[in-house]
Scaffold this motif. Structure first.
Motif, PDB file in Angstrom:
ATOM      1  N   THR A  52      -3.689  -6.406  -4.178  1.00 17.88           N
ATOM      2  CA  THR A  52      -4.168  -5.939  -3.502  1.00 17.88           C
ATOM      3  C   THR A  52      -5.888  -6.831  -3.613  1.00 17.88           C
ATOM      4  OG1 THR A  52      -5.896  -4.642  -4.971  1.00 17.88           O
ATOM      5  CG2 THR A  52      -4.488  -3.332  -2.681  1.00 17.88           C
ATOM      6  N   ASP A  93      -5.395  -4.652   8.427  1.00 17.86           N
ATOM      7  CA  ASP A  93      -6.554  -4.156   8.315  1.00 17.86           C
ATOM      8  C   ASP A  93      -6.638  -3.284   7.462  1.00 17.86           C
ATOM      9  OD1 ASP A  93      -7.530  -5.148  11.188  1.00 17.86           O
ATOM     10  OD2 ASP A  93      -7.264  -2.672  12.185  1.00 17.86           O
ATOM     11  N   LYS A  94      -5.687  -2.897   6.305  1.00 15.79           N
ATOM     12  CA  LYS A  94      -5.813  -1.827   6.081  1.00 15.79           C
ATOM     13  C   LYS A  94      -6.264  -2.773   4.022  1.00 15.79           C
ATOM     14  CE  LYS A  94      -3.294   1.753   3.263  1.00 15.79           C
ATOM     15  NZ  LYS A  94      -1.850   2.336   3.077  1.00 15.79           N
ATOM     16  N   GLU A  95      -5.107  -4.066   4.345  1.00 21.11           N
ATOM     17  CA  GLU A  95      -4.915  -4.916   3.484  1.00 21.11           C
ATOM     18  C   GLU A  95      -6.323  -5.799   3.537  1.00 21.11           C
ATOM     19  OE1 GLU A  95       0.213  -6.437   4.149  1.00 21.11           O
ATOM     20  OE2 GLU A  95      -1.879  -7.718   4.546  1.00 21.11           O
ATOM     21  N   LYS A  96      -7.051  -5.738   4.072  1.00 22.02           N
ATOM     22  CA  LYS A  96      -8.260  -6.462   4.515  1.00 22.02           C
ATOM     23  C   LYS A  96      -9.397  -5.421   4.087  1.00 22.02           C
ATOM     24  CE  LYS A  96      -7.276  -9.757   8.217  1.00 22.02           C
ATOM     25  NZ  LYS A  96      -7.525  -9.594   9.396  1.00 22.02           N
ATOM     26  N   GLN A  97      -9.382  -4.208   4.007  1.00 21.77           N
ATOM     27  CA  GLN A  97     -10.324  -3.055   3.327  1.00 21.77           C
ATOM     28  C   GLN A  97      -9.754  -2.944   2.344  1.00 21.77           C
ATOM     29  OE1 GLN A  97     -12.327  -0.691   5.177  1.00 21.77           O
ATOM     30  NE2 GLN A  97     -13.330  -1.566   2.940  1.00 21.77           N
ATOM     31  N   LEU A  98      -8.792  -3.151   1.255  1.00 28.29           N
ATOM     32  CA  LEU A  98      -8.241  -2.766   0.419  1.00 28.29           C
ATOM     33  C   LEU A  98      -9.371  -4.471  -0.778  1.00 28.29           C
ATOM     34  CD1 LEU A  98      -5.070  -1.506   0.445  1.00 28.29           C
ATOM     35  CD2 LEU A  98      -6.860  -0.705  -0.769  1.00 28.29           C
ATOM     36  N   TYR A  99      -8.757  -5.175   0.459  1.00 26.15           N
ATOM     37  CA  TYR A  99      -9.627  -6.524  -0.793  1.00 26.15           C
ATOM     38  C   TYR A  99     -11.075  -6.337  -0.488  1.00 26.15           C
ATOM     39  CZ  TYR A  99     -10.127 -11.420  -1.024  1.00 26.15           C
ATOM     40  OH  TYR A  99     -10.813 -12.330  -1.091  1.00 26.15           O
ATOM     41  N   GLU A 100     -11.594  -6.225   0.396  1.00 22.71           N
ATOM     42  CA  GLU A 100     -13.118  -6.016   0.642  1.00 22.71           C
ATOM     43  C   GLU A 100     -13.458  -4.595  -0.927  1.00 22.71           C
ATOM     44  OE1 GLU A 100     -15.128  -8.396   1.921  1.00 22.71           O
ATOM     45  OE2 GLU A 100     -13.352  -9.076   2.065  1.00 22.71           O
ATOM     46  N   ASP A 101     -12.696  -3.878  -0.872  1.00 23.84           N
ATOM     47  CA  ASP A 101     -13.281  -2.308  -1.736  1.00 23.84           C
ATOM     48  C   ASP A 101     -12.520  -3.011  -3.645  1.00 23.84           C
ATOM     49  OD1 ASP A 101     -14.256  -1.193   0.325  1.00 23.84           O
ATOM     50  OD2 ASP A 101     -12.706  -0.041   0.665  1.00 23.84           O
ATOM     51  N   TYR A 111     -22.896  -0.711  -1.955  1.00 23.98           N
ATOM     52  CA  TYR A 111     -22.581   1.301  -2.109  1.00 23.98           C
ATOM     53  C   TYR A 111     -23.144   2.242  -2.512  1.00 23.98           C
ATOM     54  CZ  TYR A 111     -19.055   3.794  -1.826  1.00 23.98           C
ATOM     55  OH  TYR A 111     -18.093   5.101  -1.656  1.00 23.98           O
TER      56      TYR A 111
END
Length: 177
Positions: free
Chosen positions: A80, A133-141, A167
């Motif tokens: 991720t 989008d899912k990969e980008k969200q996992l990356y940011e989190d 956060y």
């Protein structure tokens, strides 16, 4: 530094739950599942790093649904985020009972691996490029999850967990008084 797309490190590992894998209730033993998850996530990490990796941490693993004798386990593992010398791998585990046609999500977890050379020294890893989008969200989190891991391990002070603090401050600001 090299770069890789998230899909290049995607791995699916399947295992059949046999009698030697179960407890007296004919449920998969948790330790056996953790072993399989470690293997699947290490494969993804090594595919990303093109090198040997070692397990650095395992996040919380919750057992949501019992896995029975004869079920087929599918472990979906994907890097991720890549940091300087480490990568985070997300796993989602499914149990499928082939005769009944049922499939349920049983577990989800994040493992962290560190890339090492032949002298057991850490080495840089390729950057990860998320696409969906899912990969980008996992990356940011992943940055928040990393800071939480480091905080719990005593490797950073609370004041150094900037993303994590932001956060919690956001969550506090969203509360209704």
């Amino acid at each position: 530094m090299n770069q890789k797309f998230a899909k290049e490190s995607y791995t699916i590992m399947n295992e059949l739950v046999l009698p030697n894998d179960t407890n007296p209730l004919n449920n998969l033993m948790g330790g056996r599942l953790l072993h399989w998850m470690d293997i699947a996530s290490a494969i993804s990490a090594q595919k990303h790093c093109n090198n040997i990796v070692v397990t650095a941490s395992v996040d919380n693993v919750s057992f949501r649904h019992p896995v029975k004798l004869g079920d087929v386990i599918s472990i979906h593992a994907q890097v991720t985020r890549a940091f300087k010398t480490s990568v985070e791998v997300r796993m989602t585990v499914y149990a499928q009972n082939i005769p009944s046609g049922t499939k349920v999500k049983t577990n989800e977890a994040f493992y962290t691996f560190v890339a090492i050379d032949s002298n057991n020294q850490t080495i840089p890893v390729p950057e990860l490029i998320p696409e969906t989008d899912k990969e980008k969200q996992l990356y940011e989190d992943a940055l928040k999850r990393r800071q939480l891991r480091l905080l719990l391990a005593g490797k950073i002070k609370p004041s150094e967990a900037i993303e994590l603090l932001a956060y919690f401050n956001e969550a506090k600001d969203d509360e209704v008084l």
